[in-house]
Design a protein around this motif. Sequence first.
Motif, mmCIF file in Angstrom:
data_model
loop_
_atom_site.group_PDB
_atom_site.id
_atom_site.type_symbol
_atom_site.label_atom_id
_atom_site.label_comp_id
_atom_site.label_asym_id
_atom_site.label_seq_id
_atom_site.Cartn_x
_atom_site.Cartn_y
_atom_site.Cartn_z
ATOM 1 N N TYR A 196 12.772 -0.265 -3.805
ATOM 2 C CA TYR A 196 12.050 0.283 -4.943
ATOM 3 C C TYR A 196 12.215 1.788 -5.030
ATOM 4 C CZ TYR A 196 9.612 -4.191 -5.223
ATOM 5 O OH TYR A 196 9.303 -5.515 -5.348
ATOM 6 N N HIS A 197 12.151 2.279 -6.257
ATOM 7 C CA HIS A 197 12.051 3.722 -6.449
ATOM 8 C C HIS A 197 10.617 4.150 -6.113
ATOM 9 C CE1 HIS A 197 15.650 2.829 -8.613
ATOM 10 N NE2 HIS A 197 15.062 2.495 -9.753
ATOM 11 N N ILE A 198 10.476 5.377 -5.668
ATOM 12 C CA ILE A 198 9.152 5.943 -5.424
ATOM 13 C C ILE A 198 9.017 7.223 -6.224
ATOM 14 C CG2 ILE A 198 7.559 6.916 -3.732
ATOM 15 C CD1 ILE A 198 7.921 3.932 -3.407
ATOM 16 N N GLY A 199 7.936 7.313 -6.959
ATOM 17 C CA GLY A 199 7.708 8.498 -7.774
ATOM 18 C C GLY A 199 6.471 9.256 -7.338
ATOM 19 N N TRP A 200 6.482 10.556 -7.582
ATOM 20 C CA TRP A 200 5.307 11.411 -7.425
ATOM 21 C C TRP A 200 4.838 11.790 -8.834
ATOM 22 C CZ3 TRP A 200 2.485 12.341 -3.209
ATOM 23 C CH2 TRP A 200 3.069 12.151 -1.953
ATOM 24 N N PHE A 201 3.550 11.704 -9.015
ATOM 25 C CA PHE A 201 2.925 12.011 -10.292
ATOM 26 C C PHE A 201 1.758 12.957 -10.021
ATOM 27 C CE2 PHE A 201 5.004 8.558 -12.635
ATOM 28 C CZ PHE A 201 5.441 7.777 -11.574
ATOM 29 N N GLN A 258 0.837 -1.203 0.000
ATOM 30 C CA GLN A 258 0.000 0.000 0.000
ATOM 31 C C GLN A 258 0.865 1.244 0.000
ATOM 32 O OE1 GLN A 258 -2.704 -0.287 3.381
ATOM 33 N NE2 GLN A 258 -4.291 -1.146 2.070
ATOM 34 N N LEU A 259 0.344 2.281 -0.638
ATOM 35 C CA LEU A 259 0.944 3.599 -0.587
ATOM 36 C C LEU A 259 -0.178 4.574 -0.251
ATOM 37 C CD1 LEU A 259 2.186 2.015 -3.332
ATOM 38 C CD2 LEU A 259 3.754 3.948 -3.152
ATOM 39 N N GLN A 260 0.071 5.440 0.690
ATOM 40 C CA GLN A 260 -0.940 6.389 1.143
ATOM 41 C C GLN A 260 -0.386 7.794 1.065
ATOM 42 O OE1 GLN A 260 -4.293 5.729 2.248
ATOM 43 N NE2 GLN A 260 -4.311 7.937 1.912
ATOM 44 N N ALA A 261 -0.940 8.570 0.136
ATOM 45 C CA ALA A 261 -0.499 9.963 -0.023
ATOM 46 C C ALA A 261 -1.388 10.885 0.789
ATOM 47 C CB ALA A 261 -0.542 10.349 -1.491
ATOM 48 N N ALA A 281 -3.398 20.060 -9.099
ATOM 49 C CA ALA A 281 -3.631 18.728 -9.666
ATOM 50 C C ALA A 281 -3.880 17.760 -8.510
ATOM 51 C CB ALA A 281 -2.429 18.258 -10.472
ATOM 52 N N VAL A 282 -4.270 16.556 -8.880
ATOM 53 C CA VAL A 282 -4.260 15.462 -7.913
ATOM 54 C C VAL A 282 -2.878 14.827 -7.989
ATOM 55 C CG1 VAL A 282 -5.289 13.283 -7.206
ATOM 56 C CG2 VAL A 282 -6.733 15.076 -8.180
ATOM 57 N N TYR A 283 -2.245 14.709 -6.850
ATOM 58 C CA TYR A 283 -0.903 14.156 -6.764
ATOM 59 C C TYR A 283 -0.978 12.723 -6.251
ATOM 60 C CZ TYR A 283 1.280 18.642 -7.737
ATOM 61 O OH TYR A 283 1.695 19.812 -8.353
ATOM 62 N N TYR A 284 -0.209 11.864 -6.897
ATOM 63 C CA TYR A 284 -0.163 10.453 -6.549
ATOM 64 C C TYR A 284 1.271 10.023 -6.291
ATOM 65 C CZ TYR A 284 -4.673 10.434 -9.045
ATOM 66 O OH TYR A 284 -5.951 10.698 -9.469
ATOM 67 N N CYS A 285 1.448 9.086 -5.377
ATOM 68 C CA CYS A 285 2.746 8.440 -5.270
ATOM 69 C C CYS A 285 2.590 7.005 -5.772
ATOM 70 C CB CYS A 285 3.287 8.486 -3.851
ATOM 71 S SG CYS A 285 2.252 7.738 -2.572
ATOM 72 N N ALA A 286 3.689 6.461 -6.246
ATOM 73 C CA ALA A 286 3.631 5.126 -6.833
ATOM 74 C C ALA A 286 4.967 4.422 -6.690
ATOM 75 C CB ALA A 286 3.252 5.216 -8.308
ATOM 76 N N ARG A 287 4.907 3.115 -6.703
ATOM 77 C CA ARG A 287 6.108 2.298 -6.637
ATOM 78 C C ARG A 287 6.589 2.035 -8.062
ATOM 79 N NH1 ARG A 287 6.446 -3.650 -3.847
ATOM 80 N NH2 ARG A 287 5.833 -4.361 -5.936
ATOM 81 N N ARG A 331 9.399 3.301 -15.196
ATOM 82 C CA ARG A 331 8.909 2.095 -15.871
ATOM 83 C C ARG A 331 8.393 1.087 -14.862
ATOM 84 N NH1 ARG A 331 8.771 3.771 -21.200
ATOM 85 N NH2 ARG A 331 10.812 4.544 -21.874
ATOM 86 N N ASN A 332 7.487 0.253 -15.327
ATOM 87 C CA ASN A 332 6.941 -0.820 -14.473
ATOM 88 C C ASN A 332 6.439 -0.248 -13.146
ATOM 89 O OD1 ASN A 332 7.866 -2.365 -16.552
ATOM 90 N ND2 ASN A 332 8.746 -3.947 -15.238
ATOM 91 N N ILE A 333 5.455 0.618 -13.260
ATOM 92 C CA ILE A 333 4.809 1.174 -12.070
ATOM 93 C C ILE A 333 3.724 0.189 -11.671
ATOM 94 C CG2 ILE A 333 3.535 3.122 -11.138
ATOM 95 C CD1 ILE A 333 4.750 4.775 -13.497
ATOM 96 N N ASP A 334 3.895 -0.450 -10.528
ATOM 97 C CA ASP A 334 2.972 -1.537 -10.213
ATOM 98 C C ASP A 334 1.965 -1.231 -9.104
ATOM 99 O OD1 ASP A 334 5.397 -3.688 -8.461
ATOM 100 O OD2 ASP A 334 4.881 -1.569 -8.237
ATOM 101 N N TYR A 335 2.247 -0.268 -8.276
ATOM 102 C CA TYR A 335 1.286 0.092 -7.235
ATOM 103 C C TYR A 335 1.170 1.608 -7.137
ATOM 104 C CZ TYR A 335 1.185 -4.725 -5.596
ATOM 105 O OH TYR A 335 1.018 -6.077 -5.515
ATOM 106 N N TRP A 336 -0.066 2.052 -7.015
ATOM 107 C CA TRP A 336 -0.367 3.472 -6.885
ATOM 108 C C TRP A 336 -1.086 3.732 -5.570
ATOM 109 C CZ3 TRP A 336 0.858 7.152 -10.579
ATOM 110 C CH2 TRP A 336 1.266 6.678 -11.837
ATOM 111 N N GLY A 337 -0.801 4.889 -4.993
ATOM 112 C CA GLY A 337 -1.589 5.310 -3.858
ATOM 113 C C GLY A 337 -2.774 6.126 -4.335
ATOM 114 N N LYS A 338 -3.731 6.331 -3.454
ATOM 115 C CA LYS A 338 -4.828 7.241 -3.772
ATOM 116 C C LYS A 338 -4.278 8.654 -3.776
ATOM 117 C CE LYS A 338 -8.515 4.354 -1.922
ATOM 118 N NZ LYS A 338 -9.636 4.249 -0.951
#
Length: 126
Positions: free
Chosen positions: A31-36, A2-5, A91-97, A111-118
């Motif tokens: 894992y790398h963590i990205g903000w989108f 889980q990721l919780q933003a 915007a709506v900001y998301y974090c992801a693995r 690449r290969n973003i497999d899990y997203w937070g709300k």
Amino acid sequence: VQLQASGGGLVQPGGSLRLSCVVSGFTLDRYHIGWFRQAPGKEREEVSLISSRGHRTFYTDSVKDRFTISRDIAKNTVYLQMNSLKPEDSAVYYCARVAFVTEDGSKWTPRNIDYWGKGTQVTVSS
């Protein structure tokens, strides 16, 4: 996994916010963590990323020198400090693995973003 933003809100232009992404089910050193972010009517775009070893950070050009990504391993948390906010940052900001990143000159692509937070809403307005 889980990721919780959190941490979004309404802020005036020029103001600051700090977003947090708390992760569980895995460790940040694997894992790398990205903000989108995604604004209404626009495609989602990558904003920033911190590498699994924590030694590299990436930013999209529009946020360089204004946003800072960091992490606290002990708290399983990745932060995005956003300063000098502009209305176009709304915007709506998301974090992801993120499994890995490809680079082509100054351009980076998660690449290969497999899990997203709300997402968490950021609104910059006077």
